[in-house]
Design a protein around this motif. Structure first.
Motif, PDB file in Angstrom:
ATOM      1  N   GLY A  12       6.971   7.310   3.690  1.00 50.45           N
ATOM      2  CA  GLY A  12       7.895   6.605   3.216  1.00 50.45           C
ATOM      3  C   GLY A  12       9.010   5.857   4.059  1.00 50.45           C
ATOM      4  O   GLY A  12       9.728   5.588   3.685  1.00 50.45           O
ATOM      5  N   GLY A  51       0.958  -1.142  -0.014  1.00 45.32           N
ATOM      6  CA  GLY A  51      -0.030  -0.052   0.002  1.00 45.32           C
ATOM      7  C   GLY A  51       0.769   1.095   0.118  1.00 45.32           C
ATOM      8  O   GLY A  51       1.984   1.237   0.070  1.00 45.32           O
ATOM      9  N   PRO A  52       0.261   2.394  -0.349  1.00 44.87           N
ATOM     10  CA  PRO A  52       0.976   3.582  -0.312  1.00 44.87           C
ATOM     11  C   PRO A  52       1.296   4.121   1.166  1.00 44.87           C
ATOM     12  O   PRO A  52       0.744   3.716   2.153  1.00 44.87           O
ATOM     13  CB  PRO A  52       0.047   4.622  -0.944  1.00 44.87           C
ATOM     14  N   ASN A  53       2.474   4.719   1.207  1.00 51.18           N
ATOM     15  CA  ASN A  53       2.917   4.988   2.471  1.00 51.18           C
ATOM     16  C   ASN A  53       3.134   6.613   2.546  1.00 51.18           C
ATOM     17  O   ASN A  53       4.319   6.739   1.871  1.00 51.18           O
ATOM     18  CB  ASN A  53       4.198   4.300   2.920  1.00 51.18           C
ATOM     19  N   ALA A  54       2.505   7.401   2.951  1.00 55.18           N
ATOM     20  CA  ALA A  54       2.708   8.789   2.995  1.00 55.18           C
ATOM     21  C   ALA A  54       3.916   9.410   3.558  1.00 55.18           C
ATOM     22  O   ALA A  54       4.619  10.334   3.030  1.00 55.18           O
ATOM     23  CB  ALA A  54       1.477   9.575   3.762  1.00 55.18           C
TER      24      ALA A  54
END
Length: 88
Positions: free
Chosen positions: A67, A62-65
């Motif tokens: 990082g 998933g995306p990780n704001a």
């Protein structure tokens, strides 16, 4: 450390998110059934060996704001249908 996110469709609140850093504890607490493990050589290394859960889509990256840590996501099939319906 890895963060695990779970998206589930509820009758009263719509799609809800749950998160944890201990997958085994979450599986036990939610009576999730392991149906296998990721062993596809084409899958990303972060997913190798992670469980597949009955009634859930995933694991996926998933995306990780921020990082900083990997985010592994699972979503129940009803949440995925709703996300598809609204175009998310």
């Amino acid at each position: 450390m890895v963060l695990f996110e779970f998206y589930v469709m509820t009758d009263d609140a719509g799609i809800c998110r749950d998160a944890c850093d201990d997958l085994e504890s979450w599986i036990a607490a939610n009576d999730a059934e392991i149906t296998g493990y990721v062993d596809d050589p084409r899958a990303r290394k972060e997913l190798q060996g992670l469980p597949k859960l009955h009634g859930w889509i995933g694991p996926i990256i998933g995306p990780n704001a921020f990082g900083l840590t990997p985010v592994i996501q699972y979503a129940d099939t009803w949440a995925v249908r709703e996300l598809d319906r609204v175009g998310a």
